[in-house]
Motif scaffolding. Structure first.
Motif, short mmCIF file in Angstrom:
data_model
loop_
_atom_site.label_atom_id
_atom_site.label_comp_id
_atom_site.label_asym_id
_atom_site.label_seq_id
_atom_site.Cartn_x
_atom_site.Cartn_y
_atom_site.Cartn_z
N GLU A 239 -1.16 -37.56 -0.89
CA GLU A 239 -1.74 -36.77 -1.97
C GLU A 239 -0.95 -36.96 -3.26
O GLU A 239 -1.52 -37.15 -4.34
CB GLU A 239 -1.76 -35.29 -1.59
CG GLU A 239 -2.76 -34.95 -0.51
CD GLU A 239 -2.62 -33.51 -0.03
OE1 GLU A 239 -1.98 -32.69 -0.72
OE2 GLU A 239 -3.16 -33.21 1.06
N LYS A 240 0.37 -36.91 -3.16
CA LYS A 240 1.24 -37.10 -4.32
C LYS A 240 1.01 -38.47 -4.94
O LYS A 240 0.84 -38.60 -6.15
CB LYS A 240 2.71 -36.95 -3.91
CG LYS A 240 3.70 -37.25 -5.02
CD LYS A 240 5.13 -37.18 -4.53
CE LYS A 240 5.47 -38.41 -3.72
NZ LYS A 240 6.89 -38.45 -3.31
N LYS A 241 0.97 -39.49 -4.13
CA LYS A 241 0.79 -40.85 -4.63
C LYS A 241 -0.61 -41.04 -5.23
O LYS A 241 -0.76 -41.76 -6.22
CB LYS A 241 1.05 -41.87 -3.53
CG LYS A 241 2.52 -42.00 -3.17
CD LYS A 241 2.71 -42.97 -2.04
CE LYS A 241 4.10 -43.14 -1.54
NZ LYS A 241 5.22 -42.57 -2.21
N ASP A 242 -1.62 -40.42 -4.63
CA ASP A 242 -2.98 -40.53 -5.16
C ASP A 242 -3.06 -39.98 -6.58
O ASP A 242 -3.75 -40.54 -7.43
CB ASP A 242 -3.97 -39.80 -4.26
CG ASP A 242 -4.30 -40.57 -2.99
OD1 ASP A 242 -3.99 -41.77 -2.93
OD2 ASP A 242 -4.85 -39.95 -2.06
N ILE A 243 -2.36 -38.89 -6.83
CA ILE A 243 -2.38 -38.28 -8.16
C ILE A 243 -1.47 -39.07 -9.11
O ILE A 243 -1.88 -39.49 -10.18
CB ILE A 243 -1.94 -36.80 -8.08
CG1 ILE A 243 -2.99 -36.00 -7.31
CG2 ILE A 243 -1.72 -36.23 -9.48
CD1 ILE A 243 -2.53 -34.63 -6.88
N SER B 240 -3.80 -44.74 -11.44
CA SER B 240 -4.11 -45.96 -12.20
C SER B 240 -2.87 -46.80 -12.48
O SER B 240 -2.98 -47.88 -13.06
CB SER B 240 -4.79 -45.59 -13.52
OG SER B 240 -3.94 -44.79 -14.30
N ARG B 241 -1.73 -46.30 -12.09
CA ARG B 241 -0.47 -46.99 -12.38
C ARG B 241 -0.46 -48.44 -11.92
O ARG B 241 -0.12 -49.34 -12.67
CB ARG B 241 0.68 -46.21 -11.72
CG ARG B 241 2.01 -46.85 -11.86
CD ARG B 241 3.07 -45.97 -11.21
NE ARG B 241 4.29 -46.73 -11.03
CZ ARG B 241 5.09 -46.57 -10.01
NH1 ARG B 241 4.83 -45.68 -9.08
NH2 ARG B 241 6.19 -47.29 -9.91
N HIS B 242 -0.83 -48.69 -10.69
CA HIS B 242 -0.76 -50.04 -10.15
C HIS B 242 -1.92 -50.91 -10.64
O HIS B 242 -1.75 -52.12 -10.82
CB HIS B 242 -0.70 -50.01 -8.62
CG HIS B 242 0.51 -49.28 -8.12
ND1 HIS B 242 1.79 -49.68 -8.42
CD2 HIS B 242 0.64 -48.15 -7.39
CE1 HIS B 242 2.65 -48.84 -7.87
NE2 HIS B 242 1.98 -47.91 -7.23
N LEU B 243 -3.06 -50.29 -10.86
CA LEU B 243 -4.20 -51.04 -11.39
C LEU B 243 -3.90 -51.60 -12.78
O LEU B 243 -4.38 -52.66 -13.16
CB LEU B 243 -5.44 -50.15 -11.46
CG LEU B 243 -6.04 -49.73 -10.13
CD1 LEU B 243 -7.15 -48.69 -10.35
CD2 LEU B 243 -6.56 -50.92 -9.37
N ASN C 75 -0.86 -52.40 -13.85
CA ASN C 75 0.40 -53.14 -13.82
C ASN C 75 0.10 -54.64 -13.88
O ASN C 75 -0.41 -55.22 -12.93
CB ASN C 75 1.18 -52.79 -12.56
CG ASN C 75 2.53 -53.47 -12.50
OD1 ASN C 75 2.82 -54.41 -13.24
ND2 ASN C 75 3.38 -52.99 -11.61
N LYS C 76 0.43 -55.26 -14.98
CA LYS C 76 0.14 -56.69 -15.16
C LYS C 76 0.94 -57.57 -14.20
O LYS C 76 0.57 -58.70 -13.94
CB LYS C 76 0.43 -57.10 -16.61
CG LYS C 76 -0.50 -56.44 -17.60
CD LYS C 76 -0.16 -56.77 -19.01
CE LYS C 76 -1.07 -55.99 -19.93
NZ LYS C 76 -0.70 -56.10 -21.32
N LYS C 77 2.03 -57.05 -13.67
CA LYS C 77 2.84 -57.79 -12.70
C LYS C 77 2.12 -57.94 -11.36
O LYS C 77 2.42 -58.85 -10.60
CB LYS C 77 4.18 -57.10 -12.48
CG LYS C 77 5.06 -57.06 -13.70
CD LYS C 77 6.33 -56.31 -13.39
CE LYS C 77 7.18 -56.08 -14.61
NZ LYS C 77 8.39 -55.31 -14.26
N LEU C 78 1.21 -57.04 -11.10
CA LEU C 78 0.48 -57.09 -9.83
C LEU C 78 -0.83 -57.81 -10.01
O LEU C 78 -1.51 -58.17 -9.18
CB LEU C 78 0.24 -55.65 -9.30
CG LEU C 78 1.50 -54.84 -9.04
CD1 LEU C 78 1.11 -53.43 -8.58
CD2 LEU C 78 2.36 -55.49 -7.97
#
Length: 111
Positions: free
Chosen positions: A95-99, A103-106, A108-111
């Motif tokens: 739940e914590k990570k979902d919130i 969009s953090r990883h989406l 992230n240009k490194k990913l």
């Protein structure tokens, strides 16, 4: 096996075969030791180091899996000793990570 079943199985084993839990501090030290053993295999399988003995290299994935199981075992012991329900803790962590990371990883240009 679920996390809850694993916690219960470890607790039953400790109480019947293991006699009693080691202290929490001892188990924390053992967890650190087991993580070091896992790290050793990771460095040799995926990193730049190599095994000294051919039999270790031929058995590398099995050795790594065994060390992961050792890490999990001690973590389950610590959870039991400190009253942590790992299923509930993991669900709350999702739940914590979902919130936090919605969009953090989406983005992230490194990913």
């Amino acid at each position: 096996m679920t996390l809850q079943a694993a916690q219960e199985a470890v607790d039953q084993w400790i109480k019947t075969v293991g006699v009693r839990y080691f202290s929490e501090l001892t188990n924390m030290a053992i967890l650190t030791e087991e993580m070091g053993e896992l790290s050793r295999h990771m460095a040799r399988i995926y990193g730049d180091q190599s095994y000294r003995k051919a039999e270790d290299e031929n058995n590398a994935k099995t050795l790594m899996a065994d060390e992961m199981a050792d890490v999990l075992w001690v973590l389950l012991c610590l959870a039991n000793q400190t009253g942590v329900d790992l299923t509930a803790a993991l669900e709350k962590n999702f739940e914590k990570k979902d919130i936090r990371d919605a969009s953090r990883h989406l983005n992230n240009k490194k990913l």
